[in-house]
Design a protein around this motif. Sequence first.
Motif, PDB file in Angstrom:
ATOM      1  N   LEU A   1      86.272 -62.442 -51.558  1.00 65.14           N
ATOM      2  CA  LEU A   1      86.547 -63.423 -50.499  1.00 65.14           C
ATOM      3  C   LEU A   1      85.675 -64.658 -50.662  1.00 65.14           C
ATOM      4  O   LEU A   1      86.142 -65.790 -50.494  1.00 65.14           O
ATOM      5  CB  LEU A   1      86.276 -62.809 -49.124  1.00 65.14           C
ATOM      6  N   PHE A   2      84.397 -64.433 -50.995  1.00 61.21           N
ATOM      7  CA  PHE A   2      83.479 -65.555 -51.167  1.00 61.21           C
ATOM      8  C   PHE A   2      83.926 -66.463 -52.309  1.00 61.21           C
ATOM      9  O   PHE A   2      83.860 -67.693 -52.199  1.00 61.21           O
ATOM     10  CB  PHE A   2      82.043 -65.071 -51.398  1.00 61.21           C
ATOM     11  N   ILE A   3      84.394 -65.879 -53.401  1.00 61.50           N
ATOM     12  CA  ILE A   3      84.872 -66.689 -54.530  1.00 61.50           C
ATOM     13  C   ILE A   3      86.061 -67.542 -54.083  1.00 61.50           C
ATOM     14  O   ILE A   3      86.158 -68.720 -54.445  1.00 61.50           O
ATOM     15  CB  ILE A   3      85.225 -65.794 -55.737  1.00 61.50           C
ATOM     16  N   LYS A   4      86.946 -66.974 -53.269  1.00 63.32           N
ATOM     17  CA  LYS A   4      88.114 -67.730 -52.778  1.00 63.32           C
ATOM     18  C   LYS A   4      87.705 -68.853 -51.830  1.00 63.32           C
ATOM     19  O   LYS A   4      88.190 -69.963 -51.930  1.00 63.32           O
ATOM     20  CB  LYS A   4      89.090 -66.801 -52.063  1.00 63.32           C
ATOM     21  N   THR A   5      86.814 -68.547 -50.889  1.00 60.90           N
ATOM     22  CA  THR A   5      86.460 -69.538 -49.857  1.00 60.90           C
ATOM     23  C   THR A   5      85.354 -70.482 -50.310  1.00 60.90           C
ATOM     24  O   THR A   5      85.270 -71.600 -49.827  1.00 60.90           O
ATOM     25  CB  THR A   5      85.991 -68.854 -48.566  1.00 60.90           C
ATOM     26  N   GLN A   6      84.478 -69.997 -51.193  1.00 65.13           N
ATOM     27  CA  GLN A   6      83.296 -70.726 -51.662  1.00 65.13           C
ATOM     28  C   GLN A   6      82.405 -71.166 -50.502  1.00 65.13           C
ATOM     29  O   GLN A   6      81.745 -72.198 -50.560  1.00 65.13           O
ATOM     30  CB  GLN A   6      83.701 -71.912 -52.534  1.00 65.13           C
ATOM     31  N   SER A   7      82.387 -70.334 -49.450  1.00 64.58           N
ATOM     32  CA  SER A   7      81.603 -70.649 -48.256  1.00 64.58           C
ATOM     33  C   SER A   7      81.194 -69.356 -47.551  1.00 64.58           C
ATOM     34  O   SER A   7      82.043 -68.502 -47.295  1.00 64.58           O
ATOM     35  CB  SER A   7      82.445 -71.505 -47.310  1.00 64.58           C
ATOM     36  N   ILE A   8      79.904 -69.249 -47.248  1.00 65.54           N
ATOM     37  CA  ILE A   8      79.428 -68.087 -46.501  1.00 65.54           C
ATOM     38  C   ILE A   8      80.091 -68.052 -45.134  1.00 65.54           C
ATOM     39  O   ILE A   8      80.558 -67.016 -44.673  1.00 65.54           O
ATOM     40  CB  ILE A   8      77.882 -68.105 -46.387  1.00 65.54           C
ATOM     41  N   ARG A   9      80.153 -69.194 -44.489  1.00 64.78           N
ATOM     42  CA  ARG A   9      80.744 -69.291 -43.150  1.00 64.78           C
ATOM     43  C   ARG A   9      82.223 -68.897 -43.158  1.00 64.78           C
ATOM     44  O   ARG A   9      82.665 -68.084 -42.339  1.00 64.78           O
ATOM     45  CB  ARG A   9      80.584 -70.719 -42.623  1.00 64.78           C
ATOM     46  N   LYS A  10      82.987 -69.446 -44.077  1.00 71.10           N
ATOM     47  CA  LYS A  10      84.429 -69.141 -44.144  1.00 71.10           C
ATOM     48  C   LYS A  10      84.661 -67.672 -44.487  1.00 71.10           C
ATOM     49  O   LYS A  10      85.581 -67.045 -43.960  1.00 71.10           O
ATOM     50  CB  LYS A  10      85.120 -70.046 -45.157  1.00 71.10           C
ATOM     51  N   THR A  11      83.841 -67.129 -45.367  1.00 68.15           N
ATOM     52  CA  THR A  11      83.957 -65.712 -45.707  1.00 68.15           C
ATOM     53  C   THR A  11      83.682 -64.861 -44.470  1.00 68.15           C
ATOM     54  O   THR A  11      84.420 -63.911 -44.181  1.00 68.15           O
ATOM     55  CB  THR A  11      82.987 -65.346 -46.849  1.00 68.15           C
ATOM     56  N   ALA A  12      82.637 -65.203 -43.742  1.00 67.12           N
ATOM     57  CA  ALA A  12      82.298 -64.464 -42.522  1.00 67.12           C
ATOM     58  C   ALA A  12      83.452 -64.495 -41.526  1.00 67.12           C
ATOM     59  O   ALA A  12      83.787 -63.474 -40.910  1.00 67.12           O
ATOM     60  CB  ALA A  12      81.032 -65.050 -41.895  1.00 67.12           C
ATOM     61  N   MET A  13      84.066 -65.643 -41.369  1.00 66.48           N
ATOM     62  CA  MET A  13      85.180 -65.765 -40.425  1.00 66.48           C
ATOM     63  C   MET A  13      86.339 -64.858 -40.840  1.00 66.48           C
ATOM     64  O   MET A  13      86.956 -64.212 -39.996  1.00 66.48           O
ATOM     65  CB  MET A  13      85.643 -67.221 -40.321  1.00 66.48           C
ATOM     66  N   LYS A  14      86.606 -64.778 -42.128  1.00 68.17           N
ATOM     67  CA  LYS A  14      87.686 -63.908 -42.608  1.00 68.17           C
ATOM     68  C   LYS A  14      87.327 -62.424 -42.450  1.00 68.17           C
ATOM     69  O   LYS A  14      88.203 -61.580 -42.354  1.00 68.17           O
ATOM     70  CB  LYS A  14      88.032 -64.231 -44.055  1.00 68.17           C
ATOM     71  N   LEU A  15      86.037 -62.132 -42.402  1.00 71.34           N
ATOM     72  CA  LEU A  15      85.584 -60.747 -42.226  1.00 71.34           C
ATOM     73  C   LEU A  15      85.516 -60.341 -40.751  1.00 71.34           C
ATOM     74  O   LEU A  15      85.240 -59.191 -40.453  1.00 71.34           O
ATOM     75  CB  LEU A  15      84.205 -60.548 -42.857  1.00 71.34           C
ATOM     76  N   GLY A  16      85.739 -61.292 -39.865  1.00 70.54           N
ATOM     77  CA  GLY A  16      85.743 -60.920 -38.448  1.00 70.54           C
ATOM     78  C   GLY A  16      84.936 -61.806 -37.528  1.00 70.54           C
ATOM     79  O   GLY A  16      84.855 -61.540 -36.343  1.00 70.54           O
ATOM     80  N   GLY A  17      84.316 -62.847 -38.046  1.00 68.39           N
ATOM     81  CA  GLY A  17      83.604 -63.753 -37.150  1.00 68.39           C
ATOM     82  C   GLY A  17      82.307 -64.267 -37.732  1.00 68.39           C
ATOM     83  O   GLY A  17      81.768 -63.723 -38.696  1.00 68.39           O
ATOM     84  N   ILE A  18      81.825 -65.314 -37.120  1.00 71.22           N
ATOM     85  CA  ILE A  18      80.633 -66.010 -37.599  1.00 71.22           C
ATOM     86  C   ILE A  18      79.418 -65.092 -37.697  1.00 71.22           C
ATOM     87  O   ILE A  18      78.552 -65.280 -38.542  1.00 71.22           O
ATOM     88  CB  ILE A  18      80.332 -67.239 -36.706  1.00 71.22           C
ATOM     89  N   LYS A  19      79.367 -64.071 -36.877  1.00 67.44           N
ATOM     90  CA  LYS A  19      78.221 -63.160 -36.897  1.00 67.44           C
ATOM     91  C   LYS A  19      78.173 -62.321 -38.177  1.00 67.44           C
ATOM     92  O   LYS A  19      77.180 -61.652 -38.447  1.00 67.44           O
ATOM     93  CB  LYS A  19      78.232 -62.271 -35.671  1.00 67.44           C
ATOM     94  N   LYS A  20      79.220 -62.364 -38.977  1.00 65.79           N
ATOM     95  CA  LYS A  20      79.252 -61.628 -40.249  1.00 65.79           C
ATOM     96  C   LYS A  20      78.550 -62.395 -41.366  1.00 65.79           C
ATOM     97  O   LYS A  20      78.467 -61.920 -42.503  1.00 65.79           O
ATOM     98  CB  LYS A  20      80.699 -61.332 -40.659  1.00 65.79           C
ATOM     99  N   ARG A  21      78.029 -63.598 -41.076  1.00 62.11           N
ATOM    100  CA  ARG A  21      77.328 -64.370 -42.107  1.00 62.11           C
ATOM    101  C   ARG A  21      76.182 -63.568 -42.721  1.00 62.11           C
ATOM    102  O   ARG A  21      75.957 -63.627 -43.923  1.00 62.11           O
ATOM    103  CB  ARG A  21      76.780 -65.677 -41.533  1.00 62.11           C
ATOM    104  N   GLY A  22      75.463 -62.830 -41.880  1.00 61.04           N
ATOM    105  CA  GLY A  22      74.337 -62.035 -42.381  1.00 61.04           C
ATOM    106  C   GLY A  22      74.766 -60.994 -43.393  1.00 61.04           C
ATOM    107  O   GLY A  22      74.058 -60.734 -44.363  1.00 61.04           O
ATOM    108  N   VAL A  23      75.937 -60.411 -43.176  1.00 62.20           N
ATOM    109  CA  VAL A  23      76.474 -59.411 -44.105  1.00 62.20           C
ATOM    110  C   VAL A  23      76.764 -60.072 -45.448  1.00 62.20           C
ATOM    111  O   VAL A  23      76.420 -59.540 -46.509  1.00 62.20           O
ATOM    112  CB  VAL A  23      77.748 -58.760 -43.527  1.00 62.20           C
ATOM    113  N   VAL A  24      77.388 -61.241 -45.407  1.00 58.19           N
ATOM    114  CA  VAL A  24      77.721 -61.973 -46.636  1.00 58.19           C
ATOM    115  C   VAL A  24      76.446 -62.370 -47.366  1.00 58.19           C
ATOM    116  O   VAL A  24      76.317 -62.168 -48.583  1.00 58.19           O
ATOM    117  CB  VAL A  24      78.587 -63.217 -46.323  1.00 58.19           C
TER     118      VAL A  24
END
Length: 179
Positions: free
Chosen positions: A139-162
Amino acid sequence: MKHLEFKDKYKELLLSGRKRATIRLQCYVKEGDEVFVHCGGKIIGTAKIKKVEERSLEEIDDELAKADGFNSKEELINEIKKLYGCPKKVYVIWFDFKPFKNEIDPHEMYYSDADLVEVAKKALENLSLSEGDKRILELFIKTQSIRKTAMKLGGIKKRGVVRKVLRKCLNELRKRGLI
């Protein structure tokens, strides 16, 4: 170390020592924790958590309002309602703030000059990863953004996971001499 994030508008209050408390809907820190303090996208210091309290809006007083950088309890309650609606309870986090001499860019602190897309690609090619980590990296390779990846994973709070997956992969790739 955990992080406590503030909007840029609170920076001067933090640096001056007037802001010694913050109100949150959720709390992930406890008394005694030392945390990085972010403000306006930079890490500006550390804070030692002195106390965490659960309060209702009715229990907010002028003392708390002033410690949170507001002029009155009414002003603070209005801000809480603007941000969170009308919550039944909030967490009050009391802290001692220690500013850094110079702000730190969190990206540099964790990744230095690494190209994170390249890290993700090399990790997928060279490391044994869990299915969850693979999914995050793809997902990160597709979005090239920690924030955008987090949003696709379920929300901004997922940034820490990424971030955690990227840091783990970067450290392992460095250890193996691949980056």
